[in-house]
Write a protein that holds these residues in place. Sequence first.
Motif, short mmCIF file in Angstrom:
data_model
loop_
_atom_site.label_atom_id
_atom_site.label_comp_id
_atom_site.label_asym_id
_atom_site.label_seq_id
_atom_site.Cartn_x
_atom_site.Cartn_y
_atom_site.Cartn_z
N TRP A 1 0.89 -1.32 0.10
CA TRP A 1 -0.35 0.04 -0.06
C TRP A 1 0.76 1.33 0.20
O TRP A 1 0.74 2.22 -0.87
CB TRP A 1 -0.56 -0.05 0.90
CG TRP A 1 -1.46 1.38 1.70
CD1 TRP A 1 -1.38 2.30 2.76
CD2 TRP A 1 -2.86 1.72 0.94
NE1 TRP A 1 -1.99 3.03 2.37
CE2 TRP A 1 -3.27 2.52 1.47
CE3 TRP A 1 -4.49 1.18 0.31
CZ2 TRP A 1 -4.22 3.70 1.51
CZ3 TRP A 1 -4.82 1.97 -0.27
CH2 TRP A 1 -5.95 3.06 0.56
N PHE B 1 2.75 1.67 -3.14
CA PHE B 1 1.83 2.42 -4.34
C PHE B 1 1.71 3.50 -4.26
O PHE B 1 1.87 4.38 -5.32
CB PHE B 1 0.83 1.70 -4.48
CG PHE B 1 1.31 -0.06 -4.97
CD1 PHE B 1 -0.42 -0.62 -4.75
CD2 PHE B 1 1.67 -0.35 -5.25
CE1 PHE B 1 -0.21 -1.95 -5.00
CE2 PHE B 1 1.69 -1.53 -5.86
CZ PHE B 1 1.17 -2.87 -5.59
N TRP C 1 -12.26 -2.47 1.56
CA TRP C 1 -11.79 -3.01 0.24
C TRP C 1 -10.14 -2.84 0.15
O TRP C 1 -9.15 -3.37 -1.06
CB TRP C 1 -12.41 -2.61 -0.76
CG TRP C 1 -12.82 -1.04 -1.81
CD1 TRP C 1 -13.29 -0.71 -1.02
CD2 TRP C 1 -11.00 -0.42 -2.27
NE1 TRP C 1 -12.68 1.33 -1.54
CE2 TRP C 1 -11.94 0.59 -2.44
CE3 TRP C 1 -10.80 -0.70 -3.46
CZ2 TRP C 1 -11.54 1.45 -3.06
CZ3 TRP C 1 -10.69 0.12 -4.22
CH2 TRP C 1 -10.54 1.34 -4.05
N GLU C 2 -9.25 -1.56 -0.04
CA GLU C 2 -7.81 -1.07 0.17
C GLU C 2 -7.27 -2.27 0.26
O GLU C 2 -6.34 -2.57 -0.30
CB GLU C 2 -7.92 0.27 0.34
CG GLU C 2 -9.09 1.21 -1.57
CD GLU C 2 -9.86 1.89 0.34
OE1 GLU C 2 -10.49 1.22 1.64
OE2 GLU C 2 -9.91 3.17 -0.22
N LEU D 1 -7.34 -5.59 -0.99
CA LEU D 1 -6.75 -5.34 -2.39
C LEU D 1 -5.39 -6.33 -2.12
O LEU D 1 -4.46 -7.31 -2.74
CB LEU D 1 -6.48 -5.03 -3.36
CG LEU D 1 -8.20 -4.30 -3.93
CD1 LEU D 1 -8.32 -3.27 -4.67
CD2 LEU D 1 -8.04 -5.95 -5.33
N CYS D 2 -4.99 -5.44 -1.52
CA CYS D 2 -3.18 -5.21 -1.41
C CYS D 2 -2.92 -6.75 -0.24
O CYS D 2 -1.96 -7.30 -1.05
CB CYS D 2 -2.79 -3.87 -0.17
SG CYS D 2 -2.40 -2.70 -1.17
N LEU E 1 -4.47 -9.60 -1.02
CA LEU E 1 -4.67 -10.18 -1.38
C LEU E 1 -3.24 -10.52 -2.66
O LEU E 1 -2.80 -11.36 -3.41
CB LEU E 1 -5.64 -10.08 -3.21
CG LEU E 1 -6.14 -11.24 -4.31
CD1 LEU E 1 -6.70 -12.47 -3.83
CD2 LEU E 1 -7.09 -10.18 -4.70
N LEU E 2 -2.93 -9.07 -3.77
CA LEU E 2 -2.40 -9.66 -3.90
C LEU E 2 -0.93 -9.79 -3.41
O LEU E 2 0.22 -10.64 -3.66
CB LEU E 2 -1.37 -8.02 -4.50
CG LEU E 2 0.07 -7.56 -5.17
CD1 LEU E 2 -0.49 -8.21 -6.52
CD2 LEU E 2 -0.06 -6.34 -5.86
N LEU F 1 -0.82 -13.61 -3.62
CA LEU F 1 -0.40 -14.10 -4.54
C LEU F 1 1.36 -14.04 -4.80
O LEU F 1 1.81 -15.21 -5.67
CB LEU F 1 -1.01 -12.85 -5.98
CG LEU F 1 -2.92 -13.61 -6.10
CD1 LEU F 1 -3.10 -12.76 -7.05
CD2 LEU F 1 -2.90 -14.47 -7.02
N VAL F 2 2.11 -13.29 -4.72
CA VAL F 2 3.23 -12.88 -4.93
C VAL F 2 3.41 -14.53 -4.45
O VAL F 2 4.76 -15.09 -4.64
CB VAL F 2 3.42 -11.84 -4.23
CG1 VAL F 2 5.33 -12.10 -4.21
CG2 VAL F 2 3.30 -10.75 -5.13
N TYR G 1 2.19 -16.98 -3.44
CA TYR G 1 1.98 -18.03 -4.04
C TYR G 1 2.90 -18.53 -5.40
O TYR G 1 3.07 -19.38 -5.63
CB TYR G 1 0.90 -18.37 -4.97
CG TYR G 1 0.19 -18.86 -5.51
CD1 TYR G 1 -0.52 -19.25 -6.40
CD2 TYR G 1 -0.26 -21.04 -4.53
CE1 TYR G 1 -0.93 -20.23 -7.10
CE2 TYR G 1 -0.23 -21.55 -5.69
CZ TYR G 1 -0.64 -21.72 -7.04
OH TYR G 1 -1.10 -22.92 -7.16
N LEU G 2 3.48 -17.55 -6.35
CA LEU G 2 4.04 -16.97 -6.95
C LEU G 2 5.74 -17.24 -6.91
O LEU G 2 6.21 -18.45 -7.61
CB LEU G 2 4.24 -15.80 -7.50
CG LEU G 2 4.90 -15.95 -9.29
CD1 LEU G 2 4.86 -16.63 -9.82
CD2 LEU G 2 5.36 -13.98 -9.31
#
Lengths: 222, 610
Positions: free
Chosen positions: B111, B114, B168-169, B172-173, B175-176, B179-180, B182-183
């Motif tokens: 957050w 960005f 939500w903000e 979202l962060c 979730l990202l 994902l990172v 998991y990657l």
Amino acid sequence: MLWLLFFLMTAIHAELCQPGAANAFKVRLSIRTALGNKAYAWDTSEEYLFKAMVAFSMRKVPNREATEISHVLLCNVTQRVSFWFVVTDPSKNHTLPAVEVQTAIRMNKNRINGAFFLNDQTLEFLKIPSTLAPPMDPSVPIWIIIFGVIFCIVIVAITLLILSGIWQRRRKNKEPSEVDDAEDKCENMNTIENGIPCDPLDMKGGHINDAFMTEDERLTPL
Amino acid sequence: MEKTRPLWSNPLQFVFACISYAVGLGNVWRFPYLCQMYGGGSFLVPYIIMLIVEGMPLLYLELAVGQRMRQGSIGAWRTISPYLSGVGIASVVVSFFLSMYYNVINAWAFWYLFHSFQDPLPWSVCPLNGNHTGYDEECEKASSTQYFWYRKTLNISPSLQENGGVQWEPALCLLLAWLVVYLCILRGTESTGKVVYFTASLPYCVLIIYLIRGLTLHGATNGLMYMFTPKMEQLANPKAWVNAATQIFFSLGLGFGSLIAFASYNEPSNNCQKHAIIVSLINSFTSIFASIVTFSIYGFKATFNYENCLKKVSLLLTNTFDLEDGFLTASNLEQVKGYLASAYPSKYSEVFPHIKNCSLESELDTAVQGTGLAFIVYTEAIKNMEVSQLWSVLYFFMLLMLGIGSMLGNTAAILTPLTDSKIISSHLPKEAISVETGFHHVGQAGLELLTSGLVCLVNCAIGMVFTMEAGNYWFDIFNDYAATLSLLLIVLVETIAVCYVYGLRRFESDLKAMTGRAVSWYWKVMWAGVSPLLIVSLFVFYLSDYILTGTLKYQAWDASQGQLVTKDYPAYALAVIGLLVASSTMCIPLVALGTFVLHHLKRGDAAPVA
């Protein structure tokens, strides 16, 4: 007679412009803080410019287009630099209402600041709050754009990694069957030609070492 | 037939993975605080002693266990003694709790990262109030950096009870962030091994850049001198020693099972003694290095605030007494104050209550730790630097690297035992393997992919709790209680298990056979005697501390005052705390009891047959 009039005028002037008088405003300048070495000295010419700017601001107000520089009175100039000022009407008997002066100054604050190379913090009109400039608000916040970019990159990377993993496994699936065919041929041929049984070479009963299986590049397809 | 275990491509990957896991946010935001609180330079004495006496032996023990047993924590402890597989399960439970809340920090780092691409930085200016005549009230009372953290990032509610909805903000962060993670883990050691090259080394690059920048800042030397001047009397304070021991213990990440998981992917002949010493030394060195950077930043911030305070006082006096602008400087301020007090006593006494006593020491004394240090104090210093966007991006990027490095270790601690047990459970018959070898591999890899995806998904879903308005209070609960007591107990049982249940001589001969090197007497003395005693004393200290403090309290943000206030935890929060601690610690005795009962039942069945 003229001297009498002059004294009368200064007396009235003195009455109209006084610290704390009705419709009077105190102004404070911090020239050295704003400009440092390039600070200019506050003298009567600067005062004249100030009166001109106030008169200019008043002229922008409807019904006050006839305001002259002589209608703006300054008094109690200190070393700070600070002083009081009032704006009188054309008859020079009454001062203009504070509300009008306030509106006029607020509308033209930027011009007044610019004339003196100062800003809202260094040129203060006490009792006249300045309208603060709202921060720039783009329609789409910048952080969402950057978030979207990084998010898409990560999703694409994950998909690529998963897909490439599946393709690698499929290639490994095909290779053992090719290897087995070749081994079968070898088996038949050797048993016929040399009489040496190829059973020890039978890969089906052997152990498969994964440490070598993962390195596809080294395995040459037979 | 056994599936060969995936290995690190080279020993360097293993070292980097351990460093990346051990060097985390605690090195940056906890050690400088402890150093400041417990005597500055003299805190290094108990710290280094504890490192040698507690940190290195316990780290070596965990790495050796993992490398010897070649399984994740559950399997490793089951091999040592079937009654002790509860230790492994407790490790997995604690790691699970940790990964639930730790990734929220990465979300916050994203957050801020960005938001660093704006001019001016959003936490450097207060937003305007409704009619644009002044600044927002909450922001005026607090500071712009505090406002951005508590209002814009967390949107925190006034107390734990008021839950609010999911924001939500931050969601979202978060979730990202998942994902990172998991990657980085979806290809197992293959991908993790490459990612740790970056997560281990990039933070050092940023720290070096920050060191150079920090030391050249105006006022940095003030901070460095003040913090590092040793206060020898703190050596007599038992809290200093306890905190040094605790810091070493938690900073190395012992007891979570991550180190066992990493070591299980080693070649059996790997020299884990050398690696244990290297990793613990690098971890402590990084703490000290990070505190040099932090103290120079502190010094800069304190000097900046001190000079601002002086300017405000000068302005007040200049305006009240209509002195010439620019006349009052920092050097003549006291003189002029004295003169004014004598010359205009009545006016001076009017304005006196508003004159703040500006003191550099009081600015330096504000000791902060945790998220407050990272997201409030540092951002305050950054906003005053030139080209602040660059420094901000660098800083939060470093925080991200540190956080993701630790998350890789956490997820390894959960996934390795899970996939190990699946290998055992999905042991296919020989014929099926020989014909369908390729298919078996797809099945195995696909299962691993799915498991890691499932773990990330579940953690992400539960982690949404921390993005609610009261989320930061729950975060503090997890941060303070989920891992502390449980880990002490887990490591204590681990040490006792290896030394006394498995047998120290047996373990020593195992290591000698495995690595080819004998175990020196120093390690044996530490493992058998000193380290368990230390852990027991830490455990007793913490328990007594909790009991003596009575009801637990937390810090809540009061928007009307613009500062933190202390409140009591409600009953259900205390229940959650109890559940957190119990769910991991109770695993050990419960599983031991369960295994004992099962054994008895089996023996009861077997007896009549035999």
